[in-house]
Design a protein around this motif. Structure first.
Motif, short mmCIF file in Angstrom:
data_model
loop_
_atom_site.label_atom_id
_atom_site.label_comp_id
_atom_site.label_asym_id
_atom_site.label_seq_id
_atom_site.Cartn_x
_atom_site.Cartn_y
_atom_site.Cartn_z
N ALA A 73 0.80 -1.23 0.00
CA ALA A 73 0.00 0.00 0.00
C ALA A 73 0.83 1.27 0.00
O ALA A 73 0.44 2.26 -0.63
N LEU A 74 1.96 1.29 0.71
CA LEU A 74 2.72 2.53 0.83
C LEU A 74 3.19 3.09 -0.52
O LEU A 74 3.08 4.29 -0.76
N PRO A 75 3.72 2.24 -1.44
CA PRO A 75 4.09 2.81 -2.75
C PRO A 75 2.90 3.40 -3.50
O PRO A 75 3.03 4.43 -4.17
N LEU A 76 1.74 2.76 -3.36
CA LEU A 76 0.55 3.27 -4.04
C LEU A 76 0.11 4.60 -3.45
O LEU A 76 -0.20 5.56 -4.18
N VAL A 77 0.10 4.69 -2.11
CA VAL A 77 -0.29 5.94 -1.45
C VAL A 77 0.68 7.06 -1.81
O VAL A 77 0.27 8.19 -2.10
N SER A 78 1.97 6.76 -1.81
CA SER A 78 2.98 7.77 -2.17
C SER A 78 2.80 8.25 -3.60
O SER A 78 2.94 9.44 -3.89
N SER A 79 2.47 7.33 -4.51
CA SER A 79 2.29 7.71 -5.91
C SER A 79 1.07 8.60 -6.09
O SER A 79 1.12 9.61 -6.82
N ILE A 80 -0.03 8.27 -5.41
CA ILE A 80 -1.24 9.09 -5.52
C ILE A 80 -1.02 10.46 -4.91
O ILE A 80 -1.48 11.48 -5.43
N TYR A 81 -0.27 10.49 -3.80
CA TYR A 81 0.02 11.76 -3.12
C TYR A 81 0.79 12.71 -4.03
O TYR A 81 0.65 13.94 -3.94
N ALA A 82 1.61 12.16 -4.92
CA ALA A 82 2.41 12.98 -5.82
C ALA A 82 1.60 13.52 -7.00
O ALA A 82 2.10 14.40 -7.73
N LEU A 83 0.39 13.02 -7.21
CA LEU A 83 -0.41 13.46 -8.35
C LEU A 83 -1.09 14.80 -8.07
O LEU A 83 -1.43 15.10 -6.92
N PRO A 84 -1.36 15.61 -9.09
CA PRO A 84 -2.14 16.84 -8.91
C PRO A 84 -3.63 16.51 -8.81
O PRO A 84 -4.34 16.42 -9.81
N LEU A 85 -4.11 16.32 -7.59
CA LEU A 85 -5.47 15.83 -7.38
C LEU A 85 -6.55 16.83 -7.79
O LEU A 85 -7.72 16.47 -7.85
N ILE A 86 -6.14 18.08 -8.07
CA ILE A 86 -7.13 19.07 -8.48
C ILE A 86 -7.84 18.65 -9.76
O ILE A 86 -8.97 19.08 -10.02
N VAL A 87 -7.22 17.78 -10.55
CA VAL A 87 -7.83 17.38 -11.82
C VAL A 87 -9.07 16.53 -11.61
O VAL A 87 -9.88 16.39 -12.54
N ILE A 88 -9.25 15.96 -10.40
CA ILE A 88 -10.43 15.13 -10.17
C ILE A 88 -11.59 15.93 -9.60
O ILE A 88 -12.68 15.37 -9.42
N TYR A 89 -11.38 17.24 -9.34
CA TYR A 89 -12.48 18.00 -8.76
C TYR A 89 -13.70 18.08 -9.68
O TYR A 89 -14.84 18.03 -9.18
N PRO A 90 -13.54 18.22 -11.01
CA PRO A 90 -14.75 18.16 -11.85
C PRO A 90 -15.55 16.87 -11.68
O PRO A 90 -16.79 16.89 -11.78
N VAL A 91 -14.86 15.76 -11.40
CA VAL A 91 -15.57 14.51 -11.15
C VAL A 91 -16.36 14.61 -9.85
O VAL A 91 -17.51 14.14 -9.76
N MET A 92 -15.78 15.24 -8.84
CA MET A 92 -16.47 15.43 -7.57
C MET A 92 -17.74 16.26 -7.75
O MET A 92 -18.80 15.96 -7.17
N THR A 93 -17.65 17.34 -8.55
CA THR A 93 -18.84 18.15 -8.76
C THR A 93 -19.90 17.41 -9.56
O THR A 93 -21.10 17.62 -9.36
N ALA A 94 -19.46 16.51 -10.47
CA ALA A 94 -20.43 15.70 -11.22
C ALA A 94 -21.15 14.73 -10.30
O ALA A 94 -22.35 14.45 -10.48
N TRP A 95 -20.44 14.19 -9.32
CA TRP A 95 -21.05 13.23 -8.39
C TRP A 95 -21.89 13.91 -7.31
O TRP A 95 -22.98 13.45 -6.99
N PHE A 96 -21.34 14.99 -6.72
CA PHE A 96 -21.96 15.57 -5.52
C PHE A 96 -22.51 16.98 -5.72
O PHE A 96 -23.04 17.57 -4.78
N GLY A 97 -22.39 17.53 -6.94
CA GLY A 97 -22.87 18.89 -7.18
C GLY A 97 -21.85 19.92 -6.71
O GLY A 97 -20.73 19.60 -6.32
#
Length: 270
Positions: A106-130
């Motif tokens: 799990a640690l390599p996976l968590v570290s890899s996701i942490y390094a990603l620019p997560l702002i790109v998934i915010y449009p998905v969040m607004t599509a799911w939750f408004g």
């Protein structure tokens, strides 16, 4: 001897005039605010781009009712996000840190996701939750959870194995082992992760409000920016800085207090 005697008053004078880190920090802040005030008023920077802090305070306080309501809304979103990021992040980090397989998988996976620019998934969040609070809370929680997981797992890994061996020799079961040995010993590292996670949660909420929202400090900053109300924009930014600084100060005090636990734990087996 004469040279040493002559140098002593000079050293004492230098020590007397040496600034403490706190004093130096406040002087640097005062200098920055002074330059910020002078630059737009002297015409070095157009005031439509950079408003003086005095103007920001005057205009912002004149509309304090709007800003106070938005600040309370943003604070509620941050608080909900912190509960989720700290609670779930701490639990996952504890589970991963206790399991050798979990650390490898799990640690390599968590570290890899942490390094990603997560702002790109915010449009998905607004599509799911408004565009209401739910999307801000989920996004900010996700933004802040990864440093908490990593710090907690690292803290568990750094626990002195002699403490665990001693506790087992005394017949400690799982829960006493966790609450009296592992968690107290890992706490300084965990609190460091809470500090980073708290900062990212604050950033996540405000940025999400600036992108798509109908309330909150981020929404007011974007709204005033589109209307070229520069003083109100900077007043909103100042409120965000105060909010983030207050949270960081609170966690810093907790971090200093938690750092005292490790020497006590280490001294128990000497």
């Amino acid at each position: 001897m004469s040279n040493a005697t002559a140098a002593a008053p000079a050293r004492a004078s230098a020590e007397r005039w040496r600034l403490s880190p706190v004093t130096l920090r406040w002087l640097c802040l005062a200098a920055l605010v002074a330059v910020w005030e002078v630059a737009p008023r002297a015409g070095w920077v157009p005031q439509v781009i950079l408003a003086p802090p005095s103007a920001a305070l005057v205009e912002g306080l004149a509309e304090w009712d709007f800003f106070a309501s938005a600040l309370a809304f943003t604070f509620g979103e941050i608080l909900a996000s912190l509960i989720f990021a700290y609670g779930l992040g701490g639990l996952l980090g504890l589970v991963i840190g206790l399991s050798p397989f979990g650390r490898r998988a799990a640690l390599p996976l968590v570290s890899s996701i942490y390094a990603l620019p997560l702002i790109v998934i915010y449009p998905v969040m607004t599509a799911w939750f408004g565009i209401g609070p739910a999307s801000k809370i989920w996004f900010a929680s996700l933004y802040g959870i990864f440093p908490v997981i990593l710090a907690t797992a690292a803290g568990v890994q750094l626990v002195d194995r002699k403490l665990i061996t001693m506790a087992r020799a005394q017949g400690a079961s799982f829960w006493p082992m966790m609450t009296e040995v592992i968690i107290p010993a890992a706490l300084p590292a965990v609190v460091s992760g809470l500090r980073v996670g708290g900062a990212l949660v604050t950033v996540g909420v405000v940025v999400a409000e600036m992108l798509a929202s109908t309330d909150g400090i981020g929404f007011l900053i974007t709204q005033n920016r589109t209307m070229f109300r520069t003083p109100q924009v900077y007043f909103g930014i100042l409120l965000v800085l105060v909010l983030a600084g207050g949270l960081d100060t609170l966690i810093s005090r907790l971090e200093r207090r938690a750092s005292r636990w490790r020497p006590l734990q280490d001294s128990s087996h000497e």
